[in-house]
Write an enzyme that holds these catalytic residues in place. Structure first.
Site, PDB file in Angstrom:
ATOM      1  N   THR A   1       0.828  -1.206   0.000  1.00 42.47           N
ATOM      2  CA  THR A   1       0.000   0.000   0.000  1.00 42.47           C
ATOM      3  C   THR A   1       0.863   1.258   0.000  1.00 42.47           C
ATOM      4  O   THR A   1       0.552   2.248  -0.673  1.00 42.47           O
ATOM      5  CB  THR A   1      -0.909   0.017   1.240  1.00 42.47           C
ATOM      6  OG1 THR A   1      -1.631  -1.204   1.306  1.00 42.47           O
ATOM      7  CG2 THR A   1      -1.883   1.174   1.192  1.00 42.47           C
TER       8      THR A   1
ATOM      9  N   TYR B   1     -13.188  -4.182   1.051  1.00 46.53           N
ATOM     10  CA  TYR B   1     -14.451  -3.680   0.482  1.00 46.53           C
ATOM     11  C   TYR B   1     -15.579  -4.701   0.539  1.00 46.53           C
ATOM     12  O   TYR B   1     -16.694  -4.383   0.927  1.00 46.53           O
ATOM     13  CB  TYR B   1     -14.251  -3.167  -0.960  1.00 46.53           C
ATOM     14  CG  TYR B   1     -15.459  -2.411  -1.491  1.00 46.53           C
ATOM     15  CD1 TYR B   1     -15.693  -1.098  -1.100  1.00 46.53           C
ATOM     16  CD2 TYR B   1     -16.366  -3.017  -2.345  1.00 46.53           C
ATOM     17  CE1 TYR B   1     -16.814  -0.407  -1.556  1.00 46.53           C
ATOM     18  CE2 TYR B   1     -17.483  -2.329  -2.805  1.00 46.53           C
ATOM     19  CZ  TYR B   1     -17.702  -1.027  -2.412  1.00 46.53           C
ATOM     20  OH  TYR B   1     -18.814  -0.350  -2.858  1.00 46.53           O
TER      21      TYR B   1
ATOM     22  N   TYR C   1      -1.854 -10.400   5.573  1.00 39.21           N
ATOM     23  CA  TYR C   1      -1.828  -8.998   5.999  1.00 39.21           C
ATOM     24  C   TYR C   1      -3.212  -8.608   6.496  1.00 39.21           C
ATOM     25  O   TYR C   1      -4.176  -8.573   5.733  1.00 39.21           O
ATOM     26  CB  TYR C   1      -1.387  -8.122   4.830  1.00 39.21           C
ATOM     27  CG  TYR C   1      -1.279  -6.633   5.100  1.00 39.21           C
ATOM     28  CD1 TYR C   1      -1.228  -6.103   6.387  1.00 39.21           C
ATOM     29  CD2 TYR C   1      -1.200  -5.742   4.034  1.00 39.21           C
ATOM     30  CE1 TYR C   1      -1.121  -4.745   6.606  1.00 39.21           C
ATOM     31  CE2 TYR C   1      -1.082  -4.376   4.240  1.00 39.21           C
ATOM     32  CZ  TYR C   1      -1.046  -3.886   5.533  1.00 39.21           C
ATOM     33  OH  TYR C   1      -0.943  -2.537   5.746  1.00 39.21           O
TER      34      TYR C   1
ATOM     35  N   ARG D   1      -8.114  -0.388   6.605  1.00 39.78           N
ATOM     36  CA  ARG D   1      -8.209  -0.259   5.152  1.00 39.78           C
ATOM     37  C   ARG D   1      -9.185  -1.256   4.538  1.00 39.78           C
ATOM     38  O   ARG D   1      -9.791  -0.973   3.509  1.00 39.78           O
ATOM     39  CB  ARG D   1      -6.830  -0.443   4.514  1.00 39.78           C
ATOM     40  CG  ARG D   1      -5.873   0.706   4.777  1.00 39.78           C
ATOM     41  CD  ARG D   1      -4.591   0.538   3.973  1.00 39.78           C
ATOM     42  NE  ARG D   1      -3.655   1.639   4.200  1.00 39.78           N
ATOM     43  CZ  ARG D   1      -3.639   2.774   3.526  1.00 39.78           C
ATOM     44  NH1 ARG D   1      -4.523   2.989   2.561  1.00 39.78           N
ATOM     45  NH2 ARG D   1      -2.743   3.704   3.786  1.00 39.78           N
TER      46      ARG D   1
ATOM     47  N   LYS E   1       1.199 -10.107   9.010  1.00 38.32           N
ATOM     48  CA  LYS E   1       1.464  -8.698   9.298  1.00 38.32           C
ATOM     49  C   LYS E   1       0.200  -8.176   9.969  1.00 38.32           C
ATOM     50  O   LYS E   1      -0.840  -8.010   9.330  1.00 38.32           O
ATOM     51  CB  LYS E   1       1.770  -7.921   8.025  1.00 38.32           C
ATOM     52  CG  LYS E   1       2.001  -6.429   8.277  1.00 38.32           C
ATOM     53  CD  LYS E   1       2.196  -5.654   6.972  1.00 38.32           C
ATOM     54  CE  LYS E   1       2.349  -4.165   7.236  1.00 38.32           C
ATOM     55  NZ  LYS E   1       2.446  -3.374   5.976  1.00 38.32           N
TER      56      LYS E   1
ATOM     57  N   ILE F   1       6.912  -4.862   9.699  1.00 35.87           N
ATOM     58  CA  ILE F   1       6.992  -4.319   8.344  1.00 35.87           C
ATOM     59  C   ILE F   1       6.612  -2.855   8.494  1.00 35.87           C
ATOM     60  O   ILE F   1       5.470  -2.525   8.779  1.00 35.87           O
ATOM     61  CB  ILE F   1       6.090  -5.070   7.359  1.00 35.87           C
ATOM     62  CG1 ILE F   1       6.604  -6.506   7.181  1.00 35.87           C
ATOM     63  CG2 ILE F   1       6.040  -4.344   6.013  1.00 35.87           C
ATOM     64  CD1 ILE F   1       5.715  -7.383   6.327  1.00 35.87           C
TER      65      ILE F   1
END
Length: 291
Positions: free
Chosen positions: A46, A109, A135, A140, A164, A206
């Protein structure tokens, strides 16, 4: 150090004034990470503004980073999405030469159930020729991969080697650490709680701020992994103000402003993202000058 333990950095994509990819700046950024003891690099996440890049640009970025890295650090490639079939197909057909693992975000989404998330990563596991790091970033994706689901994935799919974890919730992170197999890596995706996660049994981070302050941040993480708590927290509190600053107006606007102040990149982003405001840029500049 064992692969994917310590500090990984989610690389930005530097742009020129015409918003083309600045490959020279990107290569120099990679070299700076290597020289300052970062343990591994994450490509096209991202932070790289990958949603705004064409396929040709992504290939250019991959080749630029591989050439600059010259096999010195492990490379993790971001491949994820909210269309499971498309993600699996990309994993099967992409040229992954030179990469050591995949970072794959939980579907965004669509807001799948926990069973939907599990089945998505089952498909990712079956399609990927490389080890996979899951992740989880609910801010998000709008859906949280719960600790029980992470544990189920960790135990059922041998090539999914870590998570992550970027929910920003230390209690959730600790629960994941307590549930998953010992060799499954729980990696912080939140710079501010990296140290407590590491001290609780995590394997590092990360990071975004890590590419702006690579030596200090990686020193902090290594001190945490070595149980040098006082030294680790001394570095944490020195770095912490910059973390608040770089995320104040979203990522990667803040880290690009910091890197621009250090003379490493030009401060350009692609819409819909915009550069940090004048006020924030001034505060970031003041931090860099005083650090």
């Amino acid at each position: 150090m064992e692969a994917f333990v310590g500090t990984g950095v989610a690389l930005i994509t530097p742009f020129k004034e015409d918003l083309s990819v600045d490959t020279d700046a990107l290569a120099n950024l990679v070299k700076d990470q290597i020289e300052n003891a970062i343990e591994y690099l994450v490509v096209l996440g991202t932070t790289a503004e990958s949603a705004t890049l064409t396929q040709d640009e992504k290939e250019l970025i991959k080749e630029t980073i591989k050439k600059a890295n010259a096999g010195r650090l492990p490379l993790v490639l971001g491949i994820g999405g909210n269309n499971t079939v498309a993600v699996a197909e990309e994993l099967k057909t992409s040229n992954l030469d030179g990469f050591d693992a995949i970072l794959s975000v939980s579907p965004y989404y669509n807001k799948p159930t926990q069973e939907g998330i599990y089945r998505h990563f089952k498909a990712v596991s079956e399609a990927s020729p490389l080890p996979v790091i899951l992740y989880n970033v609910p801010g998000r994706t709008s859906s949280n991969v719960l600790p029980e689901t992470v544990n189920r994935i960790a135990r059922d799919f041998d090539n999914i080697i870590g998570v992550k974890e970027a929910a920003g919730d230390i209690v959730q992170a600790m629960k994941i650490i307590s549930l998953v197999p010992e060799d499954f890596k729980v990696i912080s995706g939140d710079d501010m709680i990296t140290l407590p996660m590491t001290l609780a049994g995590g394997k590092g981070v990360i990071s975004v701020i890590g590419q702006g302050l690579p030596k200090e941040f990686s020193d902090m993480v290594r001190a945490g992994l070595d149980g040098k708590v006082a030294e680790a927290y001394r570095l944490h509190y020195k770095i912490a103000p910059s973390i608040d600053l770089i995320f104040a107006e979203g990522n990667p606007a803040g880290i690009k402003a910091l890197l621009a102040k250090k003379g490493m990149v030009a401060n350009y982003l692609r819409l819909p993202l915009v550069e940090a405001s004048e006020n924030l840029t001034s505060r970031i500049n003041s931090f860099v000058e005083s650090f």
